[in-house]
Write a protein that holds these residues in place. Sequence first.
Motif, PDB file in Angstrom:
ATOM      1  N   GLU A   1       0.828  -1.210   0.000  1.00 58.53           N
ATOM      2  CA  GLU A   1       0.000   0.000   0.000  1.00 58.53           C
ATOM      3  C   GLU A   1       0.864   1.263   0.000  1.00 58.53           C
ATOM      4  OE1 GLU A   1      -3.838  -1.854   2.431  1.00 58.53           O
ATOM      5  OE2 GLU A   1      -2.221  -0.838   3.518  1.00 58.53           O
ATOM      6  N   VAL A   2       1.909   1.280   0.821  1.00 62.40           N
ATOM      7  CA  VAL A   2       2.775   2.461   0.873  1.00 62.40           C
ATOM      8  C   VAL A   2       3.577   2.587  -0.423  1.00 62.40           C
ATOM      9  CG1 VAL A   2       4.608   3.623   2.141  1.00 62.40           C
ATOM     10  CG2 VAL A   2       2.919   2.275   3.375  1.00 62.40           C
TER      11      VAL A   2
ATOM     12  N   LEU B   1       4.337  -2.058   6.888  1.00 63.47           N
ATOM     13  CA  LEU B   1       5.624  -1.386   6.671  1.00 63.47           C
ATOM     14  C   LEU B   1       6.372  -1.253   7.993  1.00 63.47           C
ATOM     15  CD1 LEU B   1       7.331   0.075   4.439  1.00 63.47           C
ATOM     16  CD2 LEU B   1       6.400   2.211   5.354  1.00 63.47           C
ATOM     17  N   ALA B   2       5.652  -0.988   9.077  1.00 60.78           N
ATOM     18  CA  ALA B   2       6.282  -0.811  10.383  1.00 60.78           C
ATOM     19  C   ALA B   2       6.874  -2.106  10.928  1.00 60.78           C
ATOM     20  CB  ALA B   2       5.263  -0.241  11.382  1.00 60.78           C
ATOM     21  N   ALA B   3       6.459  -3.254  10.356  1.00 63.28           N
ATOM     22  CA  ALA B   3       6.960  -4.544  10.842  1.00 63.28           C
ATOM     23  C   ALA B   3       8.209  -4.996  10.096  1.00 63.28           C
ATOM     24  CB  ALA B   3       5.881  -5.603  10.712  1.00 63.28           C
ATOM     25  N   VAL B   4       8.586  -4.280   9.028  1.00 61.15           N
ATOM     26  CA  VAL B   4       9.760  -4.677   8.245  1.00 61.15           C
ATOM     27  C   VAL B   4      11.027  -4.373   9.044  1.00 61.15           C
ATOM     28  CG1 VAL B   4      11.082  -4.295   6.139  1.00 61.15           C
ATOM     29  CG2 VAL B   4       8.586  -4.306   6.063  1.00 61.15           C
ATOM     30  N   GLU B   5      11.854  -5.375   9.232  1.00 59.29           N
ATOM     31  CA  GLU B   5      13.090  -5.219   9.986  1.00 59.29           C
ATOM     32  C   GLU B   5      14.294  -5.457   9.083  1.00 59.29           C
ATOM     33  OE1 GLU B   5      13.066  -7.649  13.454  1.00 59.29           O
ATOM     34  OE2 GLU B   5      11.140  -6.874  14.165  1.00 59.29           O
ATOM     35  N   ARG B   6      15.460  -5.188   9.646  1.00 56.80           N
ATOM     36  CA  ARG B   6      16.695  -5.290   8.875  1.00 56.80           C
ATOM     37  C   ARG B   6      16.894  -6.685   8.284  1.00 56.80           C
ATOM     38  NH1 ARG B   6      22.154  -6.450  10.148  1.00 56.80           N
ATOM     39  NH2 ARG B   6      23.654  -5.303   8.872  1.00 56.80           N
ATOM     40  N   HIS B   7      16.527  -7.715   9.036  1.00 61.48           N
ATOM     41  CA  HIS B   7      16.760  -9.074   8.532  1.00 61.48           C
ATOM     42  C   HIS B   7      15.887  -9.377   7.322  1.00 61.48           C
ATOM     43  CE1 HIS B   7      13.088 -11.063  10.116  1.00 61.48           C
ATOM     44  NE2 HIS B   7      13.169 -10.166  11.076  1.00 61.48           N
ATOM     45  N   HIS B   8      14.706  -8.746   7.218  1.00 55.73           N
ATOM     46  CA  HIS B   8      13.884  -8.906   6.020  1.00 55.73           C
ATOM     47  C   HIS B   8      14.605  -8.338   4.797  1.00 55.73           C
ATOM     48  CE1 HIS B   8      10.427  -8.819   9.053  1.00 55.73           C
ATOM     49  NE2 HIS B   8      10.301  -9.989   8.460  1.00 55.73           N
TER      50      HIS B   8
ATOM     51  N   GLN C   1      13.920   4.523   0.022  1.00 52.27           N
ATOM     52  CA  GLN C   1      13.183   5.730  -0.362  1.00 52.27           C
ATOM     53  C   GLN C   1      11.729   5.647   0.090  1.00 52.27           C
ATOM     54  OE1 GLN C   1      13.506   7.009  -4.390  1.00 52.27           O
ATOM     55  NE2 GLN C   1      15.731   6.973  -4.417  1.00 52.27           N
ATOM     56  N   ILE C   2      11.136   4.460  -0.025  1.00 53.81           N
ATOM     57  CA  ILE C   2       9.751   4.281   0.427  1.00 53.81           C
ATOM     58  C   ILE C   2       9.645   4.575   1.921  1.00 53.81           C
ATOM     59  CG2 ILE C   2       7.944   2.553   0.807  1.00 53.81           C
ATOM     60  CD1 ILE C   2       8.846   1.243  -1.845  1.00 53.81           C
ATOM     61  N   PHE C   3      10.619   4.089   2.700  1.00 58.30           N
ATOM     62  CA  PHE C   3      10.610   4.352   4.137  1.00 58.30           C
ATOM     63  C   PHE C   3      10.769   5.842   4.423  1.00 58.30           C
ATOM     64  CE2 PHE C   3      10.837  -0.096   5.216  1.00 58.30           C
ATOM     65  CZ  PHE C   3      10.314  -0.137   6.496  1.00 58.30           C
ATOM     66  N   ARG C   4      11.656   6.511   3.688  1.00 52.63           N
ATOM     67  CA  ARG C   4      11.859   7.949   3.947  1.00 52.63           C
ATOM     68  C   ARG C   4      10.599   8.750   3.637  1.00 52.63           C
ATOM     69  NH1 ARG C   4      17.095   6.927   1.769  1.00 52.63           N
ATOM     70  NH2 ARG C   4      16.547   7.887  -0.233  1.00 52.63           N
ATOM     71  N   LYS C   5       9.914   8.388   2.556  1.00 48.18           N
ATOM     72  CA  LYS C   5       8.664   9.080   2.258  1.00 48.18           C
ATOM     73  C   LYS C   5       7.606   8.759   3.320  1.00 48.18           C
ATOM     74  CE  LYS C   5       8.033  11.447  -0.440  1.00 48.18           C
ATOM     75  NZ  LYS C   5       8.318  12.898  -0.486  1.00 48.18           N
ATOM     76  N   ALA C   6       7.596   7.502   3.788  1.00 44.85           N
ATOM     77  CA  ALA C   6       6.629   7.118   4.820  1.00 44.85           C
ATOM     78  C   ALA C   6       6.871   7.894   6.106  1.00 44.85           C
ATOM     79  CB  ALA C   6       6.721   5.606   5.078  1.00 44.85           C
ATOM     80  N   GLU C   7       8.137   8.208   6.395  1.00 40.43           N
ATOM     81  CA  GLU C   7       8.451   9.020   7.579  1.00 40.43           C
ATOM     82  C   GLU C   7       7.860  10.419   7.434  1.00 40.43           C
ATOM     83  OE1 GLU C   7      12.653   8.984   8.102  1.00 40.43           O
ATOM     84  OE2 GLU C   7      12.766   6.833   8.545  1.00 40.43           O
TER      85      GLU C   7
ATOM     86  N   ILE D   1       3.672   7.827   8.589  1.00 43.43           N
ATOM     87  CA  ILE D   1       3.253   6.420   8.666  1.00 43.43           C
ATOM     88  C   ILE D   1       4.127   5.645   9.634  1.00 43.43           C
ATOM     89  CG2 ILE D   1       3.038   4.276   7.329  1.00 43.43           C
ATOM     90  CD1 ILE D   1       2.322   6.010   4.911  1.00 43.43           C
ATOM     91  N   VAL D   2       5.429   5.946   9.625  1.00 43.56           N
ATOM     92  CA  VAL D   2       6.367   5.317  10.559  1.00 43.56           C
ATOM     93  C   VAL D   2       7.168   6.424  11.240  1.00 43.56           C
ATOM     94  CG1 VAL D   2       6.579   3.136   9.285  1.00 43.56           C
ATOM     95  CG2 VAL D   2       8.101   5.044   8.723  1.00 43.56           C
ATOM     96  N   PRO D   3       7.698   6.171  12.429  1.00 42.81           N
ATOM     97  CA  PRO D   3       8.507   7.194  13.118  1.00 42.81           C
ATOM     98  C   PRO D   3       9.783   7.488  12.341  1.00 42.81           C
ATOM     99  CG  PRO D   3       7.832   5.443  14.626  1.00 42.81           C
ATOM    100  CD  PRO D   3       7.516   4.960  13.245  1.00 42.81           C
ATOM    101  N   GLU D   4      10.389   8.631  12.625  1.00 42.97           N
ATOM    102  CA  GLU D   4      11.649   8.982  11.991  1.00 42.97           C
ATOM    103  C   GLU D   4      12.756   8.039  12.447  1.00 42.97           C
ATOM    104  OE1 GLU D   4      12.616  13.050  12.562  1.00 42.97           O
ATOM    105  OE2 GLU D   4      10.814  13.812  11.568  1.00 42.97           O
ATOM    106  N   GLU D   5      13.761   7.895  11.572  1.00 46.50           N
ATOM    107  CA  GLU D   5      14.938   7.062  11.852  1.00 46.50           C
ATOM    108  C   GLU D   5      14.571   5.594  12.053  1.00 46.50           C
ATOM    109  OE1 GLU D   5      17.851   8.428  11.534  1.00 46.50           O
ATOM    110  OE2 GLU D   5      17.035  10.465  11.364  1.00 46.50           O
ATOM    111  N   THR D   6      13.567   5.111  11.320  1.00 48.14           N
ATOM    112  CA  THR D   6      13.200   3.692  11.429  1.00 48.14           C
ATOM    113  C   THR D   6      13.524   2.911  10.161  1.00 48.14           C
ATOM    114  OG1 THR D   6      10.934   4.218  10.722  1.00 48.14           O
ATOM    115  CG2 THR D   6      11.367   4.120  13.099  1.00 48.14           C
ATOM    116  N   ASP D   7      14.189   3.544   9.196  1.00 47.20           N
ATOM    117  CA  ASP D   7      14.527   2.879   7.939  1.00 47.20           C
ATOM    118  C   ASP D   7      15.466   1.696   8.213  1.00 47.20           C
ATOM    119  OD1 ASP D   7      15.276   2.098   5.428  1.00 47.20           O
ATOM    120  OD2 ASP D   7      16.288   3.962   4.893  1.00 47.20           O
TER     121      ASP D   7
END
Length: 390
Positions: free
Chosen positions: A105-106, A144-151, A175-181, A185-191
């Motif tokens: 969706e994001v 999107l918030a559940a995606v972690e580094r190991h994924h 880039q998707i994470f930065r736009k989501a921030e 949608i997600v907190p900052e510095e969560t990429d």
Amino acid sequence: MAKLKVRNLSNHTVDRLEAQDDTVYWDRKLPGFGVRVYASGAKVYVVQARGPDGTRRVTLGRHGVLGAEEARRRGTLVIARIKAGQDPLPERTRARRIVGPTVAEVAARYMEEHVAVRCKPSTARIRRSVIGNHIVPRLGRLSLAAVERHHVIALHQRMAATPTQANIVVETLSQIFRKAETWGIVPEETDPCGSVVLYRKRRRERFLTDTEFERLGRVLDEALEIGGASWAAVAAIRLLLLTGCRRSEILSLRWDDVDLAAHELRLRDTKTGPRIVPLSPSAVKLLASLPRSAGKPWVIPGRGTGSHMRKLGYTWRLLRLRADLPDVRLHDLRHSFASRALALGETLPMIGKLLGHRRITSTVRYAHLARASVHEAAEQVADSIAADIL
């Protein structure tokens, strides 16, 4: 299980570990942190600690998906939680409860609100491809918030056979994470992509020699005389050779962009923005000789499409084989333009201007050619003096 051993665990050390039987290697720095090496070659990070309910051993993740330092960081937290009698892996529990927009969706919003508005068509095609073929199929159903580094690491390593494409996938997801921030949608510095080590980019440099230039020129002449390529394809290749332009800049060139009187091309939209390309007398003569069709604004028209030529690769592959240049790409013609300019004594800043580089760092790749030209000039001068004094 074989006897337990103690080592200083790092990525390099773990890569080299082997075992005939299942063996656990414990870390010297962090008691209770180790890696279990299976006879099959698989390696899994583990921690072991004693808590109020007794000793517990927890698997952190597979080596390769998880690096040694990241595993040690997680291990430190897990050991502390075991000793405190807490759930050793709260992140897994929390991840199952995370709700919110999915990656798919994001990503769709990213394509609609960012890529479609701000990116060039070529960039949009790349983003659409990696999202549709790789990101959404593997991660699309996750929040999107559940995606972690190991994924991200698992996805990146899954594409190891195509390292450039794998890097683009990680960069796009970042880039998707930065736009989501920015959208909240997600907190900052969560990429989770920031600490993923990308595959090393190998720059491929190929430059035509004088003999190869001559051979290619003869093949282009023959193609017009006996067939094998359209006049438009031959003209496009010659313009690439004479201007150092990018393929897209020549194929999308309009007659409105050509000023033969001023000896200039005025490109309105390039990779680095609008720019002016100076034309040599040879390039002016070539452009002046090309046919113009009423109602068709393109210098290199397509075949009956009403648009410009889209693809040149198939024709180029045929011509380069005739010229005995099997490893030369169309983009190497641009490199060859720069190489010849350096051989004639032009400076790197001037080469950057001729090629339309925005930053000098893009031109630095030709520095070794400049050094080669200096060495060649020094040899010529020394040989000339040696003829008189030796």
